[in-house]
Design a protein around this motif. Structure first.
Motif, mmCIF file in Angstrom:
data_model
loop_
_atom_site.group_PDB
_atom_site.id
_atom_site.type_symbol
_atom_site.label_atom_id
_atom_site.label_comp_id
_atom_site.label_asym_id
_atom_site.label_seq_id
_atom_site.Cartn_x
_atom_site.Cartn_y
_atom_site.Cartn_z
ATOM 1 N N GLY A 89 41.101 3.383 -2.981
ATOM 2 C CA GLY A 89 41.277 2.066 -2.382
ATOM 3 C C GLY A 89 40.001 1.267 -2.286
ATOM 4 N N ASP A 90 38.855 1.891 -2.586
ATOM 5 C CA ASP A 90 37.579 1.184 -2.534
ATOM 6 C C ASP A 90 37.223 0.703 -3.938
ATOM 7 N N TYR A 91 36.271 -0.212 -4.041
ATOM 8 C CA TYR A 91 35.840 -0.689 -5.345
ATOM 9 C C TYR A 91 34.430 -1.253 -5.237
ATOM 10 N N MET A 92 33.763 -1.308 -6.371
ATOM 11 C CA MET A 92 32.413 -1.828 -6.426
ATOM 12 C C MET A 92 32.438 -3.337 -6.202
ATOM 13 N N GLU A 93 31.689 -3.798 -5.191
ATOM 14 C CA GLU A 93 31.698 -5.227 -4.891
ATOM 15 C C GLU A 93 30.385 -5.909 -5.245
ATOM 16 N N TYR A 94 29.252 -5.198 -5.097
ATOM 17 C CA TYR A 94 27.956 -5.801 -5.402
ATOM 18 C C TYR A 94 27.116 -4.839 -6.221
ATOM 19 N N LEU A 95 26.429 -5.398 -7.200
ATOM 20 C CA LEU A 95 25.422 -4.673 -7.955
ATOM 21 C C LEU A 95 24.234 -5.615 -8.062
ATOM 22 N N VAL A 96 23.118 -5.243 -7.413
ATOM 23 C CA VAL A 96 21.997 -6.162 -7.255
ATOM 24 C C VAL A 96 20.743 -5.561 -7.874
ATOM 25 N N ASP A 97 20.064 -6.338 -8.696
ATOM 26 C CA ASP A 97 18.766 -5.927 -9.227
ATOM 27 C C ASP A 97 17.723 -5.999 -8.111
ATOM 28 N N SER A 98 16.942 -4.936 -7.957
ATOM 29 C CA SER A 98 15.964 -4.906 -6.874
ATOM 30 C C SER A 98 14.757 -4.101 -7.325
ATOM 31 N N SER A 99 13.892 -3.792 -6.366
ATOM 32 C CA SER A 99 12.706 -3.000 -6.643
ATOM 33 C C SER A 99 12.293 -2.307 -5.343
ATOM 34 N N THR A 100 11.525 -1.242 -5.452
ATOM 35 C CA THR A 100 11.168 -0.461 -4.268
ATOM 36 C C THR A 100 10.267 -1.233 -3.311
ATOM 37 N N ASP A 101 9.657 -2.339 -3.759
ATOM 38 C CA ASP A 101 8.838 -3.141 -2.851
ATOM 39 C C ASP A 101 9.587 -4.366 -2.336
ATOM 40 N N HIS A 102 10.903 -4.404 -2.533
ATOM 41 C CA HIS A 102 11.719 -5.522 -2.061
ATOM 42 C C HIS A 102 12.370 -5.182 -0.723
ATOM 43 N N ARG A 103 12.825 -6.240 -0.045
ATOM 44 C CA ARG A 103 13.617 -6.097 1.183
ATOM 45 C C ARG A 103 14.982 -6.698 0.911
ATOM 46 N N LEU A 104 16.022 -5.979 1.307
ATOM 47 C CA LEU A 104 17.392 -6.432 1.064
ATOM 48 C C LEU A 104 17.933 -7.131 2.300
ATOM 49 N N LEU A 105 18.556 -8.299 2.084
ATOM 50 C CA LEU A 105 19.214 -9.043 3.146
ATOM 51 C C LEU A 105 20.721 -8.971 2.935
ATOM 52 N N PHE A 106 21.432 -8.551 3.970
ATOM 53 C CA PHE A 106 22.886 -8.462 3.925
ATOM 54 C C PHE A 106 23.466 -9.538 4.847
ATOM 55 N N ASP A 139 0.820 -1.210 0.000
ATOM 56 C CA ASP A 139 0.000 0.000 0.000
ATOM 57 C C ASP A 139 0.852 1.258 0.000
ATOM 58 N N LEU A 140 2.131 1.119 0.352
ATOM 59 C CA LEU A 140 3.011 2.273 0.499
ATOM 60 C C LEU A 140 3.921 2.500 -0.692
ATOM 61 N N ILE A 141 4.370 1.423 -1.271
ATOM 62 C CA ILE A 141 5.486 1.531 -2.191
ATOM 63 C C ILE A 141 5.027 1.775 -3.622
ATOM 64 N N TYR A 142 5.604 2.771 -4.193
ATOM 65 C CA TYR A 142 5.473 2.990 -5.632
ATOM 66 C C TYR A 142 6.484 2.066 -6.294
ATOM 67 N N VAL A 143 5.991 0.995 -6.905
ATOM 68 C CA VAL A 143 6.877 -0.069 -7.379
ATOM 69 C C VAL A 143 7.698 0.436 -8.566
ATOM 70 N N GLU A 144 9.001 0.412 -8.395
ATOM 71 C CA GLU A 144 9.927 0.838 -9.443
ATOM 72 C C GLU A 144 11.178 -0.022 -9.360
ATOM 73 N N ASP A 145 11.622 -0.497 -10.508
ATOM 74 C CA ASP A 145 12.831 -1.319 -10.550
ATOM 75 C C ASP A 145 14.051 -0.468 -10.236
ATOM 76 N N MET A 146 14.931 -1.017 -9.404
ATOM 77 C CA MET A 146 16.111 -0.292 -8.961
ATOM 78 C C MET A 146 17.348 -1.177 -9.115
ATOM 79 N N VAL A 147 18.512 -0.552 -9.055
ATOM 80 C CA VAL A 147 19.789 -1.250 -8.990
ATOM 81 C C VAL A 147 20.483 -0.793 -7.720
ATOM 82 N N ILE A 148 20.872 -1.761 -6.881
ATOM 83 C CA ILE A 148 21.548 -1.450 -5.618
ATOM 84 C C ILE A 148 23.042 -1.647 -5.814
ATOM 85 N N THR A 149 23.838 -0.626 -5.467
ATOM 86 C CA THR A 149 25.289 -0.756 -5.539
ATOM 87 C C THR A 149 25.865 -0.722 -4.128
ATOM 88 N N LEU A 150 26.851 -1.593 -3.880
ATOM 89 C CA LEU A 150 27.524 -1.642 -2.580
ATOM 90 C C LEU A 150 29.008 -1.829 -2.820
#
Length: 817
Positions: A550-567, A510-521
């Motif tokens: 000294g840092d670098y991109m380690e994760y790029l994850v396909d997600s969406s605004t109605d998803h929950r991320l587990l680390f 009921d809250l989330i405007y569903v939109e596909d996202m890309v999560i970078t970590l």
């Protein structure tokens, strides 16, 4: 100088230094202070629902004769008299208390009629007391009615020069009608206001049936009635509060969705939750719309159209936006919906008590019985006294000539009084009344009036005596008077009650405007989300992203605004966060620290897997791989937790997790070790276990070896192994023969004893599509290698050099495009 001063002090006669432990001094000091704050400042009396400062203000206004039919008087005069006579504290505290009693958005029924600027629901403060005026409201007069008839006890004021009431008669249940809030030492109270008519009906019902159940009482008093209206959702919290004196209720604003033309809609707020500042609310909504550009990007304008007629705040919605979802989002993240914690604590029987609804009503009924009884006794004594005098007057009139002659023959009033007492068998009071009688009382008409008055008094005495001898009649009087107050002052309920609390539960969909996202970590745990539209318009090159040296991109994850991320971390923890709560940015932007979004993330633990989950279904699993060769599988639903941090996997001593993936548990599992060993076995050999289990052995390791990679594989996939000397070896998955779980496995890549092709495997990649690997040497620029350029070989081969300039590399990772 110090010695001389000490000697002088010792020579002073009567100078005594008392040494006491600090804890004793604190105890002896804090306890009286705490008792004073509890009894004389913060908590209301259960009988009249007033704190001392409120009671003193009303009594001062009563003494100043500021009744509703009289002109207003300057607030400064009222405050000054209150301070000087009864309340020796700061003038601000007295004025603030008086202002609150005059604010319609704070009081269920106002007790002070304010004239001038007394503040607003936007948080504007009242004008200075020298500019405003006030008098009592009709209901305030009901609070003080019968006070002159010895109905309440009086005590000395702070300097023992005046007397003040310890409690007011309170002819209506003010504690429930207007509520109360206050913080004392170790105690607090928060009693919501109620509807005057409902509360009076509840009190009458309790008097009619002292054994009435709380459930029946709730049919009469269904819940609080806030002066600002709003919608109260669910009755569970109301029942808890009325039963035990403590509970929580959910209040939400009254918001209508209106069409404003051109296919656009607007959220129109007409009623607010109790004690919510309208200006702050709209400011917060504006801030939310700027920060959270997902669903709230549909807000085009926010304006306040409130006037003297009432509240009207408009949130204009863009043409294509979903007004319902925006409203639900604002209910959850703004003060359009708030939780009101009910804590019904009041002074009863001389000490603070937590009271339920029935107990609170019982105390009020007992107070009214006491008030009406004392009033009746006062009226009865007054009637008897008057009847006694009338008896003497009537006797005198019956033989008035003799009375006149007796008086004329007396030398002085004292002698006349004595003669009257002896001649007519009168008391001193009766005789004095005859002496004080005016000549006009001697007329025939006055004689008839005296007889009429006397007969009326006899009936009054009989009636009052009957009330005192019958509790039934006493209660009937209280009921009648309460009914009259309800008839004169009660108004319709303002707060709507929705009985089903599930209507207040706002689901994520009921809250989330569903939109596909890309999560970078990044490796140093800087995270952001990028909309898929923005991602597709960008270069998608990880080396174009703004990251720290000294840092670098380690994760790029396909997600969406109605998803929950587990680390998942290497020490066995699982952290979770909703995708919508991760700050959004552009592809090139630097992210924010993950630790700023998730509490408890230790700097010593490293993220080894990021999974995006929409539904925590029962037919999928999380599969873990550890450096010690263990494999564990747990049903996905066990990771659906409200807490941000939970234990993901049990670990044996010196073991750590090196990978976690989402699976159905049907594919084969392949493990590869640091020394190049590998094992492939059926996923059916791993059973589902509990969340805290350690798992089963996947491979038996030799000394100084550890698993660095684990994954499910299919025959059409390819496995690329990279060594620390930039040698790469690609093998088709089908060439890793299946064997039983727990064996020592076979060589995946052979490492030369002289270390020419590497001393260990540092990275493994698996896919059935070509992609680019970026290698980072210890010194120098990164090197890009396409998996298509890595030659296919047999399992156990030595691989080939990927770059002649790549000596020992610090890490290898994949470019995601």
């Amino acid at each position: 100088m110090a010695r001389k001063r000490k000697k002088d002090l010792n020579n002073i006669k009567g100078n005594i230094v008392i040494q006491r432990p600090l804890e004793e001094v604190m105890h002896d000091s804090i306890m009286p202070y705490a008792e004073y704050v509890i009894m004389e400042r913060a908590l209301p009396r259960v009988e009249d629902g007033l704190k001392p400062v409120q009671r003193r203000i009303l009594y001062t206004m009563y003494e100043l004769d500021l009744s509703p039919d009289k002109p207003y008087r300057k607030s400064a005069r009222i405050v000054g008299d209150t301070l000087g006579k009864y309340h020796p504290h700061g003038d601000t505290s007295v004025y603030d208390a008086m202002v609150r009693m005059a604010q319609p958005f704070n009081m269920g029924e106002m007790l002070v009629d304010g004239h001038g600027n007394f503040g607003s629901i936007d948080g504007d403060s009242a004008a200075a007391m020298r500019y405003t005026e006030a008098k009592m409201t009709p209901l305030a007069m009901e609070m003080l009615r019968d006070i002159e008839k010895d109905t309440v006890p009086f005590g000395l004021n702070f300097d023992d020069t005046l007397k003040e009431p310890e409690v007011l008669p309170a002819r209506f249940p003010n504690l429930l009608v207007n509520g109360a809030s206050g913080i004392a030492v170790g105690l607090a109270t928060n009693i919501p206001p109620h509807n005057l008519g409902e509360v009076i009906d509840g009190v009458i019902a309790r008097m009619h049936d002292p054994d009435i159940s709380l459930e029946e009482l709730l049919k009469i008093i269904p819940g609080p009635d806030f002066p600002t209206g709003g919608i109260l959702v669910g009755q569970e919290g109301i029942y808890d509060a009325y039963n035990s004196g403590r509970g929580k209720v959910i209040i939400r604003a009254k918001v209508d969705i209106e069409d404003i033309g051109n296919g656009k809609k607007a959220l129109v707020i007409s009623e607010l939750p109790y004690q919510v500042n309208k200006a702050n609310l709209l400011e917060k909504i504006l801030k939310l719309s700027e920060e959270r550009k997902g669903i709230l990007s549909g807000i085009s304008d926010i304006r306040d159209e409130s006037d003297r007629k009432g509240i009207r705040a408009v949130i204009e919605i863009k043409k294509d936006a979903d007004a319902e979802k925006i409203l639900n989002y604002l209910y959850k993240y703004s003060d359009l919906q708030v939780t009101f914690g009910i804590n019904m604590v009041a002074i009863a029987d001389g000490k603070p008590r937590q009271l339920g609804l029935q107990s609170m009503i019982d105390y009020y009924i007992a107070h009214q019985k006491d008030i009406v009884t004392k009033r009746t006794i006062h009226d009865l004594e007054k009637a008897k006294s008057r009847a006694h005098i009338l008896e003497g007057l009537i006797k005198a009139i019956e033989d008035i000539d003799k009375v006149i002659a007796l008086i004329r023959s007396s030398k002085n009033p004292k002698e006349a009084r004595g003669k009257l007492m002896s001649e007519f068998d009168l008391t001193e009071i009766q005789a004095q009344a005859i002496l004080d009688m005016r000549l006009q009382k001697l007329t025939n008409l006055e004689s008839i009036e005296l007889e009429k008055e006397y007969n009326g008094l006899l009936k009054t005495i009989e009636k009052l005596s009957a009330i005192l001898s019958s509790e039934k009649q006493l209660l009937a009087i209280i009921k009648k008077e309460l009914g009259n107050i309800k008839k004169k002052y009660a108004c319709p309920r303002r707060t709507q009650i929705i009985r089903d609390s599930s209507e207040a539960e706002i689901k994520i969909e009921d809250l989330i405007y569903v939109e596909d996202m890309v999560i970078t970590l990044t490796h140093n745990q800087e995270i952001k989300r990028v909309s898929l539209k923005s991602f597709n318009r960008s270069s998608k090159d990880v080396e174009t992203v703004d990251i720290r040296a000294g840092d670098y991109m380690e994760y790029l994850v396909d997600s969406s605004t109605d998803h929950r991320l587990l680390f998942f971390t290497d020490i066995g923890n699982c952290y979770s966060i909703d995708c919508i709560n991760i700050p959004e940015g552009k592809w090139k932007d630097r992210g924010v620290k993950l630790s700023s979004l998730i509490n408890g993330l230790d700097t010593n633990e490293h993220i080894i897997s990021v999974l995006s989950i929409k539904e925590f279904s029962e037919d999928r699993y999380i599969q873990f791989y550890t450096s010690g060769g263990m494999v564990k599988r747990t049903i996905l639903s066990e990771y659906e937790a409200k807490r941000t941090k939970i234990q993901a996997c049990g670990l044996k001593k010196d073991d750590r997790i090196i990978g976690a993936q989402l699976t159905h548990g049907e594919a084969d599992i392949l493990l590869i070790t640091k020394n190049g060993m590998s094992i492939r076995f059926s996923g059916q050999e791993v059973s589902s276990m509990g969340r805290t289990a350690c798992g089963v052995r996947g491979i038996q390791l030799k000394d100084n070896d550890e698993v660095i990679w684990g994954n499910e594989v299919k025959d059409d996939g390819k496995v690329s192994m990279i060594t620390d000397m930039a040698f790469g070896h690609k093998v088709k998955a089908e060439k890793f023969e299946r064997q039983g779980r727990g064996g020592i496995g076979f060589k995946g890549i052979s490492l030369n004893k002289n270390g020419r092709n590497g001393t260990e495997v540092i990275s493994v990649f698996y896919d059935n599509q070509p992609y680019e690997i970026i290698l980072q040497p210890v010194d120098g620029d990164s090197i890009r290698v396409s998996t298509e350029d890595i030659k296919d070989g047999d399992r156990g081969g030595r691989g080939h050099l990927l770059s002649p300039i790549a000596n020992v590399i610090s890490f290898a990772y994949r470019n995601y495009y």
